[in-house]
Scaffold this active site. Structure first.
Site, PDB file in Angstrom:
ATOM      1  N   GLU A  12     -15.553  27.676  19.151  1.00 49.28           N
ATOM      2  CA  GLU A  12     -16.698  26.816  19.406  1.00 49.28           C
ATOM      3  C   GLU A  12     -17.201  26.552  20.816  1.00 49.28           C
ATOM      4  O   GLU A  12     -16.190  26.204  21.472  1.00 49.28           O
ATOM      5  CB  GLU A  12     -16.967  25.571  18.675  1.00 49.28           C
ATOM      6  CG  GLU A  12     -18.044  24.607  18.792  1.00 49.28           C
ATOM      7  CD  GLU A  12     -18.366  23.819  19.836  1.00 49.28           C
ATOM      8  OE1 GLU A  12     -19.280  23.852  20.459  1.00 49.28           O
ATOM      9  OE2 GLU A  12     -17.125  23.375  20.303  1.00 49.28           O
ATOM     10  N   CYS A  58     -19.682  29.272  14.562  1.00 51.65           N
ATOM     11  CA  CYS A  58     -19.173  28.886  13.514  1.00 51.65           C
ATOM     12  C   CYS A  58     -19.549  29.791  12.392  1.00 51.65           C
ATOM     13  O   CYS A  58     -20.645  30.481  12.651  1.00 51.65           O
ATOM     14  CB  CYS A  58     -19.200  27.435  13.388  1.00 51.65           C
ATOM     15  SG  CYS A  58     -17.866  26.606  12.402  1.00 51.65           S
ATOM     16  N   ILE A 101     -18.697  34.857  12.284  1.00 49.74           N
ATOM     17  CA  ILE A 101     -17.706  34.047  12.003  1.00 49.74           C
ATOM     18  C   ILE A 101     -17.083  34.126  10.783  1.00 49.74           C
ATOM     19  O   ILE A 101     -15.964  34.118  10.467  1.00 49.74           O
ATOM     20  CB  ILE A 101     -17.609  32.556  12.668  1.00 49.74           C
ATOM     21  CG1 ILE A 101     -18.163  32.514  14.109  1.00 49.74           C
ATOM     22  CG2 ILE A 101     -16.449  31.826  12.185  1.00 49.74           C
ATOM     23  CD1 ILE A 101     -17.285  33.142  15.162  1.00 49.74           C
ATOM     24  N   GLU A 134     -18.779  36.120   2.301  1.00 51.98           N
ATOM     25  CA  GLU A 134     -18.047  34.819   1.434  1.00 51.98           C
ATOM     26  C   GLU A 134     -18.838  34.239   0.523  1.00 51.98           C
ATOM     27  O   GLU A 134     -18.807  32.972   0.270  1.00 51.98           O
ATOM     28  CB  GLU A 134     -17.489  33.964   2.592  1.00 51.98           C
ATOM     29  CG  GLU A 134     -16.759  34.609   3.848  1.00 51.98           C
ATOM     30  CD  GLU A 134     -15.932  33.703   4.678  1.00 51.98           C
ATOM     31  OE1 GLU A 134     -16.029  32.258   4.372  1.00 51.98           O
ATOM     32  OE2 GLU A 134     -15.394  34.056   5.771  1.00 51.98           O
ATOM     33  N   HIS A 149     -24.857  24.608  13.867  1.00 54.50           N
ATOM     34  CA  HIS A 149     -24.880  23.122  13.077  1.00 54.50           C
ATOM     35  C   HIS A 149     -26.391  22.315  13.135  1.00 54.50           C
ATOM     36  O   HIS A 149     -26.487  21.452  12.752  1.00 54.50           O
ATOM     37  CB  HIS A 149     -23.644  22.252  13.424  1.00 54.50           C
ATOM     38  CG  HIS A 149     -22.352  22.832  13.075  1.00 54.50           C
ATOM     39  ND1 HIS A 149     -21.833  23.655  13.864  1.00 54.50           N
ATOM     40  CD2 HIS A 149     -21.674  22.447  11.929  1.00 54.50           C
ATOM     41  CE1 HIS A 149     -20.662  23.881  13.319  1.00 54.50           C
ATOM     42  NE2 HIS A 149     -20.605  23.205  11.989  1.00 54.50           N
ATOM     43  N   SER A 193     -18.902  33.334   7.122  1.00 57.58           N
ATOM     44  CA  SER A 193     -19.795  33.091   6.147  1.00 57.58           C
ATOM     45  C   SER A 193     -21.159  33.219   6.320  1.00 57.58           C
ATOM     46  O   SER A 193     -21.583  33.111   7.603  1.00 57.58           O
ATOM     47  CB  SER A 193     -19.572  31.639   5.602  1.00 57.58           C
ATOM     48  OG  SER A 193     -19.755  30.645   6.955  1.00 57.58           O
ATOM     49  N   ASP A 244      -8.508  32.400  10.138  1.00 60.74           N
ATOM     50  CA  ASP A 244      -9.260  31.241  10.705  1.00 60.74           C
ATOM     51  C   ASP A 244      -8.220  30.107  11.124  1.00 60.74           C
ATOM     52  O   ASP A 244      -7.610  29.726   9.954  1.00 60.74           O
ATOM     53  CB  ASP A 244     -10.382  30.757  10.060  1.00 60.74           C
ATOM     54  CG  ASP A 244     -11.584  31.471  10.155  1.00 60.74           C
ATOM     55  OD1 ASP A 244     -11.400  32.355  11.311  1.00 60.74           O
ATOM     56  OD2 ASP A 244     -12.550  31.422   9.562  1.00 60.74           O
ATOM     57  N   GLU A 267     -24.614  10.651  -2.727  1.00 57.92           N
ATOM     58  CA  GLU A 267     -25.864  10.181  -2.643  1.00 57.92           C
ATOM     59  C   GLU A 267     -26.552  10.224  -1.374  1.00 57.92           C
ATOM     60  O   GLU A 267     -27.620  10.412  -0.948  1.00 57.92           O
ATOM     61  CB  GLU A 267     -26.013   8.860  -3.341  1.00 57.92           C
ATOM     62  CG  GLU A 267     -25.549   8.529  -4.703  1.00 57.92           C
ATOM     63  CD  GLU A 267     -24.214   8.256  -4.959  1.00 57.92           C
ATOM     64  OE1 GLU A 267     -23.208   8.452  -4.134  1.00 57.92           O
ATOM     65  OE2 GLU A 267     -24.285   7.155  -5.503  1.00 57.92           O
ATOM     66  N   LEU A 268     -25.676   9.625  -0.180  1.00 61.13           N
ATOM     67  CA  LEU A 268     -26.209   9.586   0.965  1.00 61.13           C
ATOM     68  C   LEU A 268     -26.391  11.083   1.647  1.00 61.13           C
ATOM     69  O   LEU A 268     -27.399  11.085   2.474  1.00 61.13           O
ATOM     70  CB  LEU A 268     -25.126   9.021   2.081  1.00 61.13           C
ATOM     71  CG  LEU A 268     -25.551   8.815   3.425  1.00 61.13           C
ATOM     72  CD1 LEU A 268     -26.863   8.076   3.691  1.00 61.13           C
ATOM     73  CD2 LEU A 268     -24.437   8.173   4.329  1.00 61.13           C
TER      74      LEU A 268
END
Length: 753
Positions: free
Chosen positions: A659, A720, A424, A477, A688, A426, A592, A16-17
Site C-alpha cells: 500500500e 489492495c 492484488i 476470490e 478504500h 479480490s 499475502d 447496525e452502525l
C-alpha cells in the site's frame, strides 16, 4: 472496588452502525436517520455497561468512522482542500475519511494507518501551515450530556495531545508552531467539561508505551505541565495501553493528574514499575487486567495474584485496552456449551470485571466455575505435527537458488512486459455473490449449482481482465468471505463465529476465526479455482493465498501455546497448498502477509528477538520448496514499513506489493535507500475510496515511481484487494490503470530506440 472499561465496541450487536452509515453514504438514508441510529446505539451500550455494574462508563468512544478523526475535526484540524469543498459538517467528515469526487470537487482521503499493534486503522490528522487549532466541534460535550439525560454518568474519552502530535502529519509546518494552540484547545475542553459537571476525563496516550526519545519526553512533559497546572473541578485520567510506560513512569507519578491507566496484559514491566516504589497516595491506578484484545476467559486466580501485589484501595479494575478489538457478545453464537464457556467477548468481559472485583473480598460462585474451567484439558495435541515442527532445520527455511538467478529464470519463463500490470487478488463482492454464498451455507442451493455460479463469476472476471489487457490475472476470490476466515474454514484447528464482528476501519468489519487447537491442512483449498481460471486464458493467473503470519495475526490466537508455534503450524499447512498449486501448473503464487507488522512489538529493542526472528522464517518456510521458475509474490498494506524493510527483503519473495497511494508514496525513498532487491508494486491508487483515478493522474503516479524504482523492478497495481468496492468504479479504475501503464511503457520503449 470500582470498575471501568477503556472503551466499548461501537458497531452494535449486529453491525447496525455499518449498515446505517453505508446507507447514508449511498444516499439511501438521511443524515438525521444516521444521527438517530448513533444515539440509539450509544444509549444501548451505556445501559448495558450500567446494568453490568460498571462504575466509570466511557463516552465519546463512539464514532461514525474513527475517533482519531473525531479528535481532529473537534479541534479544526481540517486541511484546506476539504474545507474548500463547502460540504456539510457531516459530509466534510466523510470526505476526510473516504475522499470525495463530485460537483464540489475531487479530493483523496486522508492517509490511513494501523492503530499500533492491532488490526484497527486510524485516519492520520494533517496539520498545514495555516491550520488554526481550536475547539469547533461539540461531540465530546454533547455525548456526555446525552448520557446524563439517559441517567448515566460517564467519563468522556479523547485522544491525548501527545499521541495526537506523534500520529499526525505536518505539511510544510512543525508541531512546535501549533503546540500553544493545541494545549489551549485541550485546556478549553477540560474547562467546558468541568462546567458541565463531568467528574472524570480520560486522555488516551498509547504512544507512551513506545520507545521515547529525550525529545519525546520533554514534549510530553511540556504539554502536560501546561495542561494540568490550571485550576479545575474535573479529575484527569491519563490512560495508556498496548505495553508498559517504562520510559516515563516516574514522570507520570509527578504530574498533577488524578489517575494513571496501565496495561498489565501487554505491559511486560507494568507490575515491576508499580511495585518498585510507593504509588502516590493522591492518585488512582487504573489496572488493566482484563484482556481487551483476545476472546478467552480471564483466569481469575492469575488476576487476583497480580492485583494482590498492587497498592490496596488505590486502584480501579479495568480492561487492558478498549474492547473495540473484540466482538460484542458470546450470546449471539451457537457453539456447544463446552466450547462457549471458554470465551469472553465485550459483554462478557463486563461480567468478568465485576466478578474479579468481587473476588478480591471473598470467593463467589463465579470463582469456582472459573477455576474448574482452567483445570480442564481443553484439547488433544497432534503429536505427529509436533514431531514435524521439531524436525525442522535451517535448510527448511531457505529457498534455492538465490534471488538474482531465480529472477533471470522467471523472466524467461513468464515473458512479461515492462511495468507488468496486475491486481492484488479480490474483485468486488456484489450482493449477488454474498447472497449466493449465504444460500449455499444455509443449504438452500446445492454444491453443483454453487460451483457453477462461481465458475461463471470467475469466467466473467477473466474475460474483463482480457478486455482491459492486464498482464497477470487473478480469479477474483468469489468463493471467499474473508482472506483469513476462508483458509481457516479449510484447515483443522479453527472455529468460526456467526456474529463475532470486529471493526477494522470505518464501515469495514471482520470476523476473525478462533484458533482452537493444533492447525493442519485437511485437503487442497484453492487449486480448483485457480486452475479453472488458468484454463480460460493464456495469461498467467496468480494462485492467491494468505500467509501464516497474517492468518495468525487476524485470528484470535490460542493462549496455551506461543504464537510462534501456532504460526509455524499454519506455515506447514500453507506450504502444502503452495506445492499443490505449483504441481497443477500455477506459475505465480501470491502469499499475502498484509498483517506482518501487526504483532511487531512497539519497542524496537524487542522487534527481532520477540517477533521478526520467527515471523520472517515462517513466511520463508511456506515457499522454500518451490522451483526457481515459480514466482512468489506477497502483499502488505496500511502499516509503516520503512524501518523493517531489511526484514521484509529477507522474506525472499520475488515480488512484493505495498500500500503506498494513501501514504503519498512516502515509502519510495526508503526502498531506494535500502537498495531493496525484491521487485515491487507500490499501489498506484487507493481502493478504500470510491473515487476513480484519471488516466493522467495514474501516469503521473507511475512517473513518480520510476524516479525511485528501477524500471525492471516495478509492477503496476492498485494498493489492495477490490472486494469492498463497487463493480463500476472498479472496472473504470482498472481500465484507466492499464491505459496509463501502456502509455508509460510505450514511452519507455521509444526512448530506448
Amino acid at each position: 472496588m470500582k470498575t471501568t472499561v477503556v472503551g466499548f465496541p461501537r458497531i452494535g450487536a449486529d453491525r447496525e452502525l455499518k449498515r446505517i452509515t453505508e446507507s447514508y453514504l449511498h444516499q439511501e438514508s438521511t443524515a438525521e436517520e444516521l444521527i438517530q441510529e448513533g444515539r440509539r446505539l450509544r444509549k444501548a451500550h451505556w445501559q448495558l455497561m450500567r446494568n453490568a455494574g460498571i462504575d466509570l462508563i466511557p463516552s465519546n468512544d463512539f464514532s461514525f468512522y474513527d475517533t482519531t478523526l473525531d479528535t481532529a475535526v473537534l479541534l479544526n484540524i481540517i486541511p484546506k482542500r476539504y474545507a474548500d469543498l463547502k460540504l456539510s459538517t457531516l459530509d466534510t467528515y466523510f470526505a476526510l475519511a473516504r475522499g470525495y469526487q463530485g460537483d464540489a470537487g475531487d479530493v483523496t482521503a486522508l492517509p490511513m494507518k494501523k492503530w499500533f499493534n492491532t488490526n484497527y486503522h486510524y485516519l492520520v490528522p494533517e496539520f498545514e501551515t495555516d491550520t488554526q487549532v481550536k475547539v469547533v466541534g461539540t461531540k465530546i460535550f454533547e455525548e456526555y450530556l446525552e448520557a446524563k439525560t439517559n441517567g448515566v454518568e460517564t467519563k468522556p474519552v479523547i485522544l491525548g495531545p501527545f499521541t495526537l502530535i506523534k500520529l499526525a502529519a505536518f505539511k510544510d509546518t512543525t508541531y512546535q508552531e501549533h503546540l500553544p494552540q493545541l494545549v489551549a484547545a485541550y485546556q478549553e475542553i477540560i474547562h467546558r467539561l468541568s462546567q458541565q459537571g463531568t467528574q472524570w476525563l480520560q486522555l488516551d496516550e498509547p504512544y507512551l508505551v513506545k520507545d521515547l526519545s529525550e525529545e519525546d519526553r520533554s514534549l510530553f512533559l511540556k504539554i502536560y505541565q501546561n495542561l494540568t497546572n490550571s485550576p479545575r473541578n474535573i479529575k484527569l485520567l491519563l490512560q495508556t495501553y498496548f505495553g508498559d510506560v517504562r520510559d516515563i513512569y516516574e514522570d507520570l507519578l509527578e504530574l498533577n493528574i488524578d489517575g494513571i491507566g496501565l496495561d498489565f496484559v501487554e505491559g511486560k514491566h507494568s507490575l515491576e514499575l508499580v511495585t518498585a516504589s510507593d504509588f502516590p497516595e493522591d492518585k488512582l491506578l487504573f489496572a488493566g487486567v482484563i484482556n481487551g484484545k483476545n476472546i478467552w476467559r480471564n483466569d481469575y486466580q492469575k488476576s487476583l495474584i497480580l492485583l494482590d501485589k498492587l497498592p490496596p484501595k488505590q486502584f480501579v479494575l479495568s480492561t487492558s485496552c478498549s474492547l473495540l478489538h473484540v466482538p460484542y457478545s458470546v450470546e449471539q453464537e451457537s457453539f456447544p456449551a463446552e466450547i462457549t464457556k471458554h470465551f469472553s467477548f465485550a459483554k462478557e468481559k463486563l461480567t468478568e470485571l465485576k466478578e474479579v472485583a468481587e473476588n478480591l473480598d471473598q470467593e463467589t460462585e463465579g470463582w469456582g466455575f472459573n477455576q474448574r474451567l482452567f483445570r480442564e484439558n481443553r484439547i488433544v495435541e497432534k503429536k505427529a505435527l509436533s514431531k514435524q515442527l521439531a524436525a525442522l532445520t535451517e535448510k527448511d527455511f531457505q529457498r534455492q537458488p538465490e534471488f538474482r538467478t531465480r529472477n533471470r529464470l522467471q523472466k524467461q519463463t513468464l515473458d512479461l512486459p515492462l511495468l507488468p500490470t496486475t491486481t492484488i487478488g479480490s474483485f468486488p463482492q456484489t450482493r449477488e455473490v454474498k447472497s449466493t454464498r449465504a444460500r449455499f451455507k444455509k443449504q438452500q442451493i446445492n454444491y453443483e449449482d454453487y460451483t457453477a455460479f462461481l465458475k461463471e463469476k470467475i469466467a466473467d472476471c477473466v474475460a474483463f481482465q482480457e478486455e482491459i489487457d492486464l498482464d497477470v490475472f487473478v480469479h477474483g476470490e468469489f468463493e471467499r468471505n474473508d482472506m483469513v476466515e476462508y483458509f481457516g474454514e479449510n484447515l483443522d484447528g479453527f472455529l468460526f463465529s456467526k456474529k463475532a464482528w470486529v471493526q477494522s476501519y470505518g464501515t469495514r468489519c471482520v470476523k476473525p476465526p478462533i484458533i482452537w487447537s493444533d492447525v493442519s491442512r485437511k485437503q487442497s483449498i484453492t487449486v480448483k479455482w485457480s486452475t479453472y481460471a488458468q484454463s480460460l486464458t493464456d495469461k498467467p493467473v496468480k494462485g492467491m493465498l494468505t500467509g501464516p503470519v497474517t492468518i495468525l495475526n487476524w485470528s484470535f490466537p490460542r493462549e496455551d501455546i506461543s504464537i510462534k508455534e501456532s504460526t509455524l503450524q499454519i506455515a506447514l499447512a500453507i506450504q502444502e497448498e503452495v506445492l499443490d498449486l505449483e504441481a497443477n501448473g500455477i506459475k505465480i503464487i501470491q502469499i499475502d502477509e498484509a498483517a506482518l507488522r501487526e504483532k511487531l512489538p512497539l519497542r524496537k529493542s524487542d522487534w527481532y528477538g520477540e517477533y521478526l526472528d520467527w515471523a520472517i522464517p515462517a513466511f520463508r518456510l511456506v515457499h522454500s520448496k518451490v522451483a526457481p521458475q515459480t514466482q512468489i509474490h506477497t502483499h502488505m498494506c496500511y502499516s509503516e514499513f520503512a524501518d523493517i524493510l531489511p526484514a521484509i527483503d529477507h522474506m525472499d519473495a520475488d515480488v512484493i506489493s505495498f500500500e503506498a497511494s494513501r501514504s503519498n508514496l512516502a515509502l519510495l525513498d526508503d526502498l531506494k535507500a535500502q537498495n531493496f532487491q525484491t521487485a515491487v508494486g507500490p499501489g498506484v491508487y487507493d481502493i478504500h475510496s470510491p473515487r476513480i483515478p484519471a488516466v493522467k493522474e495514474l501516469e503521473t503516479t507511475i512517473e513518480t515511481l520510476l524516479e525511485k524504482i528501477p524500471t525492471e523492478k516495478l509492477w503496476i497495481n492498485p494498493d489492495c484487494g477490490l472486494k469492498t468496492r463497487g463493480e463500476k468504479e472498479t472496472f473504470e479504475s482498472l481500465a484507466n490503470l492499464t491505459r496509463a501503464a501502456k502509455e508509460i511503457r510505450e514511452r519507455l520503449v521509444n526512448e530506448t530506440i
